[in-house]
Design a protein around this motif. Sequence first.
Motif, mmCIF file in Angstrom:
data_model
loop_
_atom_site.group_PDB
_atom_site.id
_atom_site.type_symbol
_atom_site.label_atom_id
_atom_site.label_comp_id
_atom_site.label_asym_id
_atom_site.label_seq_id
_atom_site.Cartn_x
_atom_site.Cartn_y
_atom_site.Cartn_z
ATOM 1 N N ASP A 169 0.832 -1.206 0.000
ATOM 2 C CA ASP A 169 0.000 0.000 0.000
ATOM 3 C C ASP A 169 0.867 1.257 0.000
ATOM 4 O OD1 ASP A 169 -2.162 -1.699 0.119
ATOM 5 O OD2 ASP A 169 -2.560 -1.350 2.253
ATOM 6 N N VAL A 170 1.904 1.267 0.829
ATOM 7 C CA VAL A 170 2.762 2.450 0.916
ATOM 8 C C VAL A 170 3.460 2.702 -0.414
ATOM 9 C CG1 VAL A 170 4.779 3.463 2.027
ATOM 10 C CG2 VAL A 170 3.098 2.233 3.408
ATOM 11 N N LEU A 171 4.017 1.650 -1.014
ATOM 12 C CA LEU A 171 4.735 1.821 -2.273
ATOM 13 C C LEU A 171 3.805 2.248 -3.399
ATOM 14 C CD1 LEU A 171 7.030 0.507 -0.680
ATOM 15 C CD2 LEU A 171 7.592 -0.808 -2.739
ATOM 16 N N THR A 172 2.621 1.664 -3.429
ATOM 17 C CA THR A 172 1.651 2.060 -4.456
ATOM 18 C C THR A 172 1.300 3.533 -4.311
ATOM 19 O OG1 THR A 172 0.738 -0.177 -4.573
ATOM 20 C CG2 THR A 172 -0.637 1.615 -5.397
ATOM 21 N N GLY A 173 1.121 3.975 -3.068
ATOM 22 C CA GLY A 173 0.820 5.381 -2.831
ATOM 23 C C GLY A 173 1.948 6.290 -3.261
ATOM 24 N N LEU A 174 3.181 5.895 -2.977
ATOM 25 C CA LEU A 174 4.330 6.699 -3.383
ATOM 26 C C LEU A 174 4.428 6.780 -4.911
ATOM 27 C CD1 LEU A 174 7.062 5.400 -0.885
ATOM 28 C CD2 LEU A 174 5.949 7.636 -0.837
ATOM 29 N N ALA A 175 4.223 5.639 -5.553
ATOM 30 C CA ALA A 175 4.316 5.619 -7.014
ATOM 31 C C ALA A 175 3.206 6.440 -7.651
ATOM 32 C CB ALA A 175 4.273 4.180 -7.510
ATOM 33 N N ASP A 176 1.986 6.288 -7.150
ATOM 34 C CA ASP A 176 0.856 7.022 -7.712
ATOM 35 C C ASP A 176 0.999 8.528 -7.492
ATOM 36 O OD1 ASP A 176 -0.225 4.648 -8.534
ATOM 37 O OD2 ASP A 176 -1.734 4.526 -6.941
ATOM 38 N N ALA A 177 1.683 8.900 -6.421
ATOM 39 C CA ALA A 177 1.871 10.325 -6.111
ATOM 40 C C ALA A 177 3.010 10.951 -6.906
ATOM 41 C CB ALA A 177 2.125 10.502 -4.621
ATOM 42 N N GLY A 178 3.714 10.143 -7.691
ATOM 43 C CA GLY A 178 4.829 10.683 -8.471
ATOM 44 C C GLY A 178 6.012 11.088 -7.620
ATOM 45 N N THR A 179 6.268 10.317 -6.559
ATOM 46 C CA THR A 179 7.386 10.615 -5.669
ATOM 47 C C THR A 179 8.707 10.659 -6.433
ATOM 48 O OG1 THR A 179 6.244 9.538 -3.841
ATOM 49 C CG2 THR A 179 8.625 9.781 -3.622
ATOM 50 N N GLU A 180 9.574 11.566 -6.046
ATOM 51 C CA GLU A 180 10.897 11.656 -6.661
ATOM 52 C C GLU A 180 11.583 10.297 -6.604
ATOM 53 O OE1 GLU A 180 15.173 13.977 -5.931
ATOM 54 O OE2 GLU A 180 13.362 14.608 -4.846
ATOM 55 N N PRO A 181 12.214 9.855 -7.697
ATOM 56 C CA PRO A 181 12.798 8.506 -7.734
ATOM 57 C C PRO A 181 13.869 8.298 -6.665
ATOM 58 C CG PRO A 181 12.647 9.426 -9.946
ATOM 59 C CD PRO A 181 12.333 10.543 -8.991
ATOM 60 N N PHE A 182 14.008 7.046 -6.283
ATOM 61 C CA PHE A 182 15.020 6.654 -5.305
ATOM 62 C C PHE A 182 16.250 6.123 -6.035
ATOM 63 C CE2 PHE A 182 11.016 6.422 -3.023
ATOM 64 C CZ PHE A 182 11.329 7.071 -1.839
ATOM 65 N N ASP A 183 17.406 6.327 -5.411
ATOM 66 C CA ASP A 183 18.673 5.862 -5.977
ATOM 67 C C ASP A 183 19.004 4.432 -5.561
ATOM 68 O OD1 ASP A 183 19.173 8.551 -6.963
ATOM 69 O OD2 ASP A 183 19.629 9.055 -4.878
ATOM 70 N N LEU A 184 18.445 4.012 -4.438
ATOM 71 C CA LEU A 184 18.674 2.656 -3.933
ATOM 72 C C LEU A 184 17.424 2.181 -3.225
ATOM 73 C CD1 LEU A 184 21.820 1.202 -2.241
ATOM 74 C CD2 LEU A 184 19.608 0.875 -1.147
ATOM 75 N N VAL A 185 17.051 0.928 -3.465
ATOM 76 C CA VAL A 185 15.930 0.305 -2.776
ATOM 77 C C VAL A 185 16.430 -0.961 -2.102
ATOM 78 C CG1 VAL A 185 13.638 -0.731 -2.994
ATOM 79 C CG2 VAL A 185 14.282 1.200 -4.472
ATOM 80 N N PHE A 186 16.198 -1.070 -0.799
ATOM 81 C CA PHE A 186 16.577 -2.262 -0.033
ATOM 82 C C PHE A 186 15.304 -2.993 0.371
ATOM 83 C CE2 PHE A 186 18.035 -3.963 4.297
ATOM 84 C CZ PHE A 186 18.492 -5.148 3.742
#
Length: 222
Positions: free
Chosen positions: A121-138
């Motif tokens: 849910d959190v990631l979907t919300g971030l993606a739908d909101a057009g959040t600035e891209p991340f340089d690293l995902v863990f």
Amino acid sequence: MDTGAQWSDVDDYLAGELVAEDEALVAARELGRERGLPPIEVAPNQGAFLALIARMAGARRVLELGTLAGYSTIWLARAVGDQGHVTTVELDPRHAEVAQENLSRAGVGDRVQIEVGPALDVLTGLADAGTEPFDLVFIDADKANMAAYLELALRLTHAGSVVVGDNVVRRGAVVDPSSDDPSVQGARAFLRGLGSDPRLEATALQTVGSKGWDGFAVARVR
């Protein structure tokens, strides 16, 4: 000496020689134990490894799935520097509270945002909101959803971003296609996604140590 004890002893030796685990990191692990959180955070040498990857990638924005007590979060927050930012996602509000204490004690609370809730849910919300891209995902949250986390991570990254997935070997069970363990099937789907997606170049390594027999995968977005 049994093999597991040897693995742990070698980890302790490597950490002692190479890893500067200060009082804030030790306190983060200990507070997790005191509050009853499971002892499943990364080992000190693994935390240092994550920080090195972040620094080598020049990461200034990091997304972490699975905060627990904030031990790995501290490593990542220090790696991005005082102008960087870490967004970390934690399902359990109790864990998030412990993590916030640990992050504040470590002096990095101002560069970390803890998002509480299901990671999908959190990631979907971030993606739908057009959040600035991340340089690293863990990715270190529940393993059953690893493939879904990967797809969402690709919506939240850019060319050159790095994706790290933890716990992909599952004590060797990852080779069993008939396993009824959702975590094993999740790791298999994640690895299949890494290997088949033309947007990624990736590899995975087995590890042994204080965390037992497991492994991690590292990918770069093309």
